[in-house]
Design a protein around this motif. Sequence first.
Motif, PDB file in Angstrom:
ATOM      1  N   ILE A 296       0.863  -1.183   0.000  1.00 47.57           N
ATOM      2  CA  ILE A 296       0.000   0.000   0.000  1.00 47.57           C
ATOM      3  C   ILE A 296       0.899   1.232   0.000  1.00 47.57           C
ATOM      4  CG2 ILE A 296      -1.920   1.168   1.146  1.00 47.57           C
ATOM      5  CD1 ILE A 296      -2.559  -1.698   0.365  1.00 47.57           C
ATOM      6  N   PHE A 297       0.661   2.146  -0.948  1.00 45.09           N
ATOM      7  CA  PHE A 297       1.449   3.380  -1.011  1.00 45.09           C
ATOM      8  C   PHE A 297       0.561   4.561  -0.618  1.00 45.09           C
ATOM      9  CE2 PHE A 297       3.161   7.193  -2.905  1.00 45.09           C
ATOM     10  CZ  PHE A 297       4.521   7.078  -2.677  1.00 45.09           C
ATOM     11  N   ILE A 298       0.983   5.299   0.407  1.00 44.61           N
ATOM     12  CA  ILE A 298       0.227   6.459   0.876  1.00 44.61           C
ATOM     13  C   ILE A 298       0.777   7.721   0.206  1.00 44.61           C
ATOM     14  CG2 ILE A 298      -0.542   7.760   2.887  1.00 44.61           C
ATOM     15  CD1 ILE A 298      -1.491   4.876   2.875  1.00 44.61           C
ATOM     16  N   VAL A 299      -0.057   8.363  -0.599  1.00 48.21           N
ATOM     17  CA  VAL A 299       0.345   9.601  -1.278  1.00 48.21           C
ATOM     18  C   VAL A 299       0.360  10.746  -0.264  1.00 48.21           C
ATOM     19  CG1 VAL A 299      -0.253  11.251  -3.094  1.00 48.21           C
ATOM     20  CG2 VAL A 299      -0.658   8.797  -3.445  1.00 48.21           C
ATOM     21  N   TYR A 309       1.068  10.401  -9.376  1.00 50.12           N
ATOM     22  CA  TYR A 309      -0.027   9.761  -8.645  1.00 50.12           C
ATOM     23  C   TYR A 309      -1.381   9.900  -9.337  1.00 50.12           C
ATOM     24  CZ  TYR A 309       3.616  10.548  -5.151  1.00 50.12           C
ATOM     25  OH  TYR A 309       4.812  10.610  -4.495  1.00 50.12           O
ATOM     26  N   SER A 310      -1.544  10.905 -10.174  1.00 47.53           N
ATOM     27  CA  SER A 310      -2.869  11.188 -10.742  1.00 47.53           C
ATOM     28  C   SER A 310      -3.056  10.649 -12.153  1.00 47.53           C
ATOM     29  CB  SER A 310      -3.122  12.702 -10.743  1.00 47.53           C
ATOM     30  OG  SER A 310      -2.198  13.360 -11.592  1.00 47.53           O
ATOM     31  N   ILE A 329      -2.542   2.481  -4.454  1.00 45.91           N
ATOM     32  CA  ILE A 329      -2.123   3.861  -4.236  1.00 45.91           C
ATOM     33  C   ILE A 329      -3.263   4.603  -3.542  1.00 45.91           C
ATOM     34  CG2 ILE A 329      -1.335   5.968  -5.386  1.00 45.91           C
ATOM     35  CD1 ILE A 329      -0.473   3.977  -7.724  1.00 45.91           C
ATOM     36  N   VAL A 330      -2.985   5.128  -2.360  1.00 44.54           N
ATOM     37  CA  VAL A 330      -4.016   5.728  -1.505  1.00 44.54           C
ATOM     38  C   VAL A 330      -3.842   7.240  -1.449  1.00 44.54           C
ATOM     39  CG1 VAL A 330      -5.011   5.788   0.812  1.00 44.54           C
ATOM     40  CG2 VAL A 330      -4.089   3.636  -0.097  1.00 44.54           C
ATOM     41  N   ALA A 331      -4.885   7.958  -1.855  1.00 50.22           N
ATOM     42  CA  ALA A 331      -4.885   9.423  -1.757  1.00 50.22           C
ATOM     43  C   ALA A 331      -5.844   9.848  -0.654  1.00 50.22           C
ATOM     44  CB  ALA A 331      -5.301  10.047  -3.090  1.00 50.22           C
ATOM     45  N   MET A 332      -5.415  10.810   0.153  1.00 53.45           N
ATOM     46  CA  MET A 332      -6.249  11.337   1.241  1.00 53.45           C
ATOM     47  C   MET A 332      -7.010  12.574   0.754  1.00 53.45           C
ATOM     48  SD  MET A 332      -3.496  10.834   4.338  1.00 53.45           S
ATOM     49  CE  MET A 332      -2.088  11.218   3.292  1.00 53.45           C
ATOM     50  N   HIS A 333      -8.170  12.815   1.336  1.00 56.57           N
ATOM     51  CA  HIS A 333      -9.050  13.881   0.860  1.00 56.57           C
ATOM     52  C   HIS A 333      -8.965  15.134   1.732  1.00 56.57           C
ATOM     53  CE1 HIS A 333     -11.652  11.980  -2.326  1.00 56.57           C
ATOM     54  NE2 HIS A 333     -10.958  10.944  -1.881  1.00 56.57           N
ATOM     55  N   ARG A 334      -9.378  16.237   1.123  1.00 57.91           N
ATOM     56  CA  ARG A 334      -9.485  17.491   1.863  1.00 57.91           C
ATOM     57  C   ARG A 334     -10.595  17.390   2.912  1.00 57.91           C
ATOM     58  NH1 ARG A 334      -8.589  18.606  -3.426  1.00 57.91           N
ATOM     59  NH2 ARG A 334      -6.746  19.875  -3.882  1.00 57.91           N
ATOM     60  N   ASN A 335     -10.557  18.278   3.880  1.00 54.63           N
ATOM     61  CA  ASN A 335     -11.587  18.343   4.929  1.00 54.63           C
ATOM     62  C   ASN A 335     -11.616  17.099   5.808  1.00 54.63           C
ATOM     63  OD1 ASN A 335     -12.534  20.877   4.422  1.00 54.63           O
ATOM     64  ND2 ASN A 335     -14.183  20.220   3.085  1.00 54.63           N
ATOM     65  N   GLN A 336     -10.521  16.361   5.827  1.00 49.13           N
ATOM     66  CA  GLN A 336     -10.414  15.193   6.683  1.00 49.13           C
ATOM     67  C   GLN A 336      -9.146  15.322   7.517  1.00 49.13           C
ATOM     68  OE1 GLN A 336     -12.586  12.378   6.826  1.00 49.13           O
ATOM     69  NE2 GLN A 336     -13.945  13.670   5.624  1.00 49.13           N
ATOM     70  N   GLU A 337      -9.196  14.868   8.746  1.00 49.22           N
ATOM     71  CA  GLU A 337      -8.025  14.921   9.616  1.00 49.22           C
ATOM     72  C   GLU A 337      -7.379  13.542   9.704  1.00 49.22           C
ATOM     73  OE1 GLU A 337      -8.471  16.795  13.399  1.00 49.22           O
ATOM     74  OE2 GLU A 337      -9.889  18.301  12.641  1.00 49.22           O
ATOM     75  N   VAL A 366       1.331  -6.997   4.939  1.00 44.62           N
ATOM     76  CA  VAL A 366       1.293  -6.050   3.825  1.00 44.62           C
ATOM     77  C   VAL A 366       2.019  -4.773   4.232  1.00 44.62           C
ATOM     78  CG1 VAL A 366      -0.183  -4.735   2.265  1.00 44.62           C
ATOM     79  CG2 VAL A 366      -0.910  -7.001   3.061  1.00 44.62           C
ATOM     80  N   PRO A 367       3.107  -4.412   3.545  1.00 45.35           N
ATOM     81  CA  PRO A 367       3.834  -3.195   3.911  1.00 45.35           C
ATOM     82  C   PRO A 367       3.116  -1.933   3.441  1.00 45.35           C
ATOM     83  CG  PRO A 367       4.880  -4.243   2.029  1.00 45.35           C
ATOM     84  CD  PRO A 367       3.790  -5.164   2.467  1.00 45.35           C
ATOM     85  N   PHE A 368       3.226  -0.872   4.233  1.00 42.22           N
ATOM     86  CA  PHE A 368       2.718   0.447   3.866  1.00 42.22           C
ATOM     87  C   PHE A 368       3.924   1.309   3.490  1.00 42.22           C
ATOM     88  CE2 PHE A 368      -1.010  -1.153   5.765  1.00 42.22           C
ATOM     89  CZ  PHE A 368      -2.079  -0.347   5.411  1.00 42.22           C
TER      90      PHE A 368
END
Length: 695
Positions: A296-299, A309-310, A329-337, A366-368
């Motif tokens: 899992i890759f955290i952007v 990434y896009s 590939i994991v993208a985080m969203h705005r307005n989230q903490e 599973v590695p992050f």
Amino acid sequence: MSLLPRTAEEFSSAEYWERFFKKRGEKAFEWYGDYNKLCGVLHKYIKVQHKVLVVGCGNSELSEQLYDVGYKHLTNIDISETVVTHMNQRNAERRPGLTFHQVDATQTPYEDASYQAALDKGTLDAMASEEEGALARNMLTEVGRVLSVGGRYVCVTLAQESVIKLAVEHFVQLGWAVRLHCLQEESGKEEDSFALPVFVLVCTKFRQPMPTPILEMCLGEDGAPTRLTQVTELLSAVREHQAYSVLKKRLRTGTDASSNLSLTLCHTKTGLPRYTLTVQDCPPGAKVPRSNQFAIFIVPQGSETAWLYSSSEGRRQLAASANFRRLVIVAMHRNQEYTDMQAVQSELSPMVMDLAPPGMSANQQVPFLSVGGDLGWREEVSRGVSELSGEYCVENVKGEDGEMYRRLVFLSNAALVQSESRLVPSSTASSHKKKNKKKVKPTAAPTTCSTSLSVDSGFLCCDHHEVMVAGLAMLGARTPLNKGVPVSVLLVGLGGGGLPQFLRDFVPDVTVEVVELDPVVMEVAKEWFGFRPDDRLTVTLGDGLERICALEKEGGRLFDVIMFDVDNKDSTVGMSCPPAAFVETSTLQKVCSLLTLRGVFILNLVCRDSVLRKSVLERVSSVFPTILSRKIEGEVNEVLLCSRGEDETPDAARILPSLNQAAKSLQSALCSNRTGANSSPHIDIAELLKDLKVE
């Protein structure tokens, strides 16, 4: 499998379900699950002592299995005499108290309120397609009649949209409570299971009808119920679960490096998007270590719009670099903490194995992965609404290069950064007033306090802006850009104001008129992006095309440079910049008539449609015989540098050799003309003009 839908929307298509039921074959009821799969939810709502009416029992073993574990008060009915005879004979010796009766479920002989539960496994699904649903409604009415107060209709269903809508609306109108369970497959069983999930609809009868509908959705047999307010919300949730099950099936039974399967995970309580996950498989034949099955890759926050990434190509490159059989590939969203990497891992871990590649052990770790081991940083500093462009936000982010940036994003297209500027420390930076602005808490503290940062006007974040500035060297093919030689620029499209401000601050004796349609954009540019209009940098609010027509009609005023850097709000067209009307032949002719003899037309073109791009180039070349183009690496953007082609103007073959000297002159002029800027220009003109192509 031919029965699987191609999209989530297809679950609401009557044609899809008609094909499905025609093809399901004799083993259809196996898809609804056996006793072992259903027992948890059945025991939850149907007690051993209950008197139970089993409607449309067929030859299913479910009643037999329930009888064997203690349910002795089962009344099984089916309209088929053959089925009833067969089931009675099959159970005469082993289960003498289990009886089957030939009864029409739409008109039974049983007394009112004589049963505590009605059990339906697939009967509603089969009946709903008959007589436009009238048969199913009659059965549900009959079920309601024979159930006592507190009694439950428990229906095992594949939740075809028209079926579940019919049943839910029927019981909601009666004032019953409605709950829907989506049963999950056991981990590791996906390869052998059917892809569509099984649902259990539980409708509870009240003495007094409920004035407000009670609609609930549960994941699994013991999942906490999520309260919904409308039937449409419930139907939407069903489609999402169906689509997710199909996605899991595809991911667990095969790999495909060319696909871009993605899903969005929402916050449980708010329903707002929290993570977007995109699956990228390695190509067939790739040499991947046996231990590198899945990661899992955290952007980093603020980097989700980066090409790596896009874009499909960027994600393939990222996966190749990581060298895993499958990379999510994991993208985080705005307005989230997001607290920290450990918290994100804990949040995502429960569902990670749903996306694992075929054959991977459920016990394998599973590695992050991430850039630098952290989540990045994002701080929303302003939010508002434009009548023309919709909701927007201004945010500060920390780039992967460690620098701080400020971005303008229109939330109707949150994956696209509208404008971007680099921030630099400023001891004199004044704090911005935020009256009536929403403020979102940053997810982590930056190394420099964001209130002590100011926009670096000498740095152009957008590569195409750098090329557009470098295009001014074409003017130098005849007249060097030195002090004392005025340069007039008309720019359509303001954005954050970085490009016009750069021109104002660094080009000798320049005057810039910017045409901007949206007054909110201008205010945002002034408040948050260091845009400072003055007598040499003016803004005309209005439509760019109307301004060009007005200038042509007025006559007498010519420009050395006209630039188009305006986006297209119509997403249905394969060209996102500029709007199609800006490259119509009539418009281009007007632009040409407003240029001086040495004048240059500079166009930022973003066109994914090759046929449309060819058409645009043909129209531009019909007006401007000399066209040089420069592709932006890693982007769809290309910049067209167009000259009039008059006798006094060199053609392309003569311009290219002379551009080297013109580039040096422009570079020198920019560096020596710092006017009111807080830094020197960070730009290499010669490098930007190195890969020009003659169109």
